[in-house]
Design a protein around this motif. Structure first.
Motif, PDB file in Angstrom:
ATOM      1  N   UNK A 173       0.840  -1.186   0.000  1.00 44.34           N
ATOM      2  CA  UNK A 173       0.000   0.000   0.000  1.00 44.34           C
ATOM      3  C   UNK A 173       0.876   1.236   0.000  1.00 44.34           C
ATOM      4  N   UNK A 174       0.248   2.396  -0.055  1.00 46.60           N
ATOM      5  CA  UNK A 174       1.003   3.643   0.005  1.00 46.60           C
ATOM      6  C   UNK A 174       1.718   3.751   1.347  1.00 46.60           C
ATOM      7  N   UNK A 175       2.917   4.280   1.315  1.00 44.25           N
ATOM      8  CA  UNK A 175       3.719   4.420   2.528  1.00 44.25           C
ATOM      9  C   UNK A 175       3.280   5.685   3.258  1.00 44.25           C
ATOM     10  N   UNK A 176       2.129   5.588   3.940  1.00 40.95           N
ATOM     11  CA  UNK A 176       1.529   6.752   4.582  1.00 40.95           C
ATOM     12  C   UNK A 176       1.788   6.746   6.097  1.00 40.95           C
ATOM     13  N   UNK A 177       1.135   5.844   6.805  1.00 35.08           N
ATOM     14  CA  UNK A 177       1.294   5.648   8.253  1.00 35.08           C
ATOM     15  C   UNK A 177       0.708   6.757   9.114  1.00 35.08           C
ATOM     16  N   UNK A 178       0.052   7.744   8.554  1.00 41.24           N
ATOM     17  CA  UNK A 178      -0.564   8.794   9.379  1.00 41.24           C
ATOM     18  C   UNK A 178      -1.881   8.289   9.961  1.00 41.24           C
ATOM     19  N   UNK A 179      -2.065   8.494  11.247  1.00 43.55           N
ATOM     20  CA  UNK A 179      -3.358   8.191  11.850  1.00 43.55           C
ATOM     21  C   UNK A 179      -4.398   9.211  11.409  1.00 43.55           C
ATOM     22  N   UNK A 180      -3.952  10.454  11.233  1.00 47.45           N
ATOM     23  CA  UNK A 180      -4.824  11.495  10.686  1.00 47.45           C
ATOM     24  C   UNK A 180      -4.382  11.762   9.257  1.00 47.45           C
ATOM     25  N   UNK A 181      -5.094  11.175   8.305  1.00 53.56           N
ATOM     26  CA  UNK A 181      -4.698  11.283   6.909  1.00 53.56           C
ATOM     27  C   UNK A 181      -5.015  12.656   6.317  1.00 53.56           C
ATOM     28  N   UNK A 182      -5.617  13.548   7.105  1.00 51.11           N
ATOM     29  CA  UNK A 182      -5.978  14.871   6.601  1.00 51.11           C
ATOM     30  C   UNK A 182      -4.907  15.912   6.878  1.00 51.11           C
ATOM     31  N   UNK A 183      -3.873  15.551   7.636  1.00 54.50           N
ATOM     32  CA  UNK A 183      -2.857  16.553   7.964  1.00 54.50           C
ATOM     33  C   UNK A 183      -1.510  15.891   8.235  1.00 54.50           C
ATOM     34  N   UNK A 184      -0.480  16.711   8.215  1.00 56.65           N
ATOM     35  CA  UNK A 184       0.844  16.224   8.553  1.00 56.65           C
ATOM     36  C   UNK A 184       1.572  15.570   7.395  1.00 56.65           C
ATOM     37  N   UNK A 185       2.780  15.123   7.702  1.00 62.75           N
ATOM     38  CA  UNK A 185       3.681  14.542   6.722  1.00 62.75           C
ATOM     39  C   UNK A 185       3.583  13.024   6.749  1.00 62.75           C
TER      40      UNK A 185
END
Length: 312
Positions: free
Chosen positions: A125-137
């Motif tokens: 999958x995309x290498x995201x890992x943000x719990x809040x996908x609406x903000x941050x890096x």
């Protein structure tokens, strides 16, 4: 993947809610809603005058809570980090001290099982890992811009990865021509570097944990929340925290130990330590999941719950 099909078994469900000692007219904060297992059980003990403040960084979890409790006046849903729970209380119109705070730390099963979120090295999958996908890096954005020393430091500090320097060096070498974009790309890179394997553990485990903690500022959030809990809890109010790795648990353990201990006073002061009441007291020893629960949910194996109560 459709959220409704993602299974989530709430860890230490009965034990955590019992530890809160829920009062019918009390006000409680579930700082990590997830998919609402703890919240649902808390609400079973709350009367019409009780309040439950539901918080989560994950907008998917927040949408789940809003749909589930749209008709329940006792529930106030707030999107954000649990470190900012005092803001959620103000938004809900609550200015009095509260009776309990529950934190179930770490990543939830739906987040791990949804490949699109980028938490799992087992699924592409995309290498995201943000719990809040609406903000941050995102994890990919950070890994493709951070320098070698920064990456190595994060892998060592938050993952205790022995090959942190070698992995960081390989990340920089690789991204020159091929930016890191997917979970399997990163997992394969790590596997190519980590030659000495831990039995029963994927070589990417420590690094994925470390990067996730960095991206979401998880340890900073825990420390900030614990300090504010002392100011927000009413007398006999409970703080219940479930941790899943040693870094989180160490922070919670040390905080509760310090908050429940009489300070060391300089000799000669006309004050006896017995006259000083610590702001909190410990409620029982650390609680772990039963063998039966671990057998049914392997993710409960590393869970450890600590409980503190606000002194008068």
């Amino acid at each position: 993947m459709v959220d409704s099909v993602l299974k989530h078994d709430t860890v230490l469900l009965q034990e955590a809610v019992q530890a809160l000692n829920v009062q019918e007219s009390g006000t409680y904060v579930d700082g990590t809603y997830g998919r609402g297992g703890h919240s649902a059980l808390i609400l079973e003990s709350l009367g019409a005058g009780g309040r439950l403040i539901v918080i989560d960084k994950d907008p998917v979890a927040i949408e789940h809570a809003r749909q589930r409790y749209a008709a329940d006046a006792r529930v106030f849903v707030w999107h954000g980090s649990f470190r900012d729970f005092p803001q959620a209380l103000l938004a809900a119109g609550i200015t009095d001290k509260i009776q309990g705070i529950l934190l179930d730390l770490g990543v939830s099963s739906p987040q791990l099982d949804d490949a699109e979120r980028g938490f799992s090295f087992m699924r592409e999958g995309k290498l995201d890992m943000r719990m809040d996908i609406t903000s941050g890096e995102s994890a990919a954005q950070w890994l493709n811009r951070a320098d070698e020393a920064q990456i190595a430091d994060v892998l060592w500090r938050y993952g205790e990865e022995r090959f942190s320097r070698q992995i960081a060096k390989e990340i920089l070498r690789t991204r020159v021509n091929t930016p890191l974009e997917t979970t399997t790309q990163l997992a394969d890179l790590i596997a190519s570097v980590v030659r000495k394997r831990e039995p029963g553990k994927n070589p990417a485990t420590r690094s994925f944990q470390a990067i996730r903690i960095k991206v979401n500022q998880e340890l900073d959030d825990v420390e900030a929340c614990l300090q504010q809990a002392l100011e927000s809890l009413a007398s006999a109010g409970r703080l219940v925290v479930i941790s899943f790795h040693s870094l989180e648990d160490r922070i919670v353990k040390h905080f509760l130990r310090d908050a429940s201990s009489v300070p060391n006073l300089p000799k000669g002061l006309p004050v006896m330590p017995t006259f000083i009441q610590p702001p909190m007291k410990l409620i029982c020893k650390a609680v772990r999941a039963s063998e039966e629960e671990v057998e049914g949910n392997v993710r409960a194996r590393s869970a450890i719950m600590r409980i503190g109560e606000r002194s008068a």
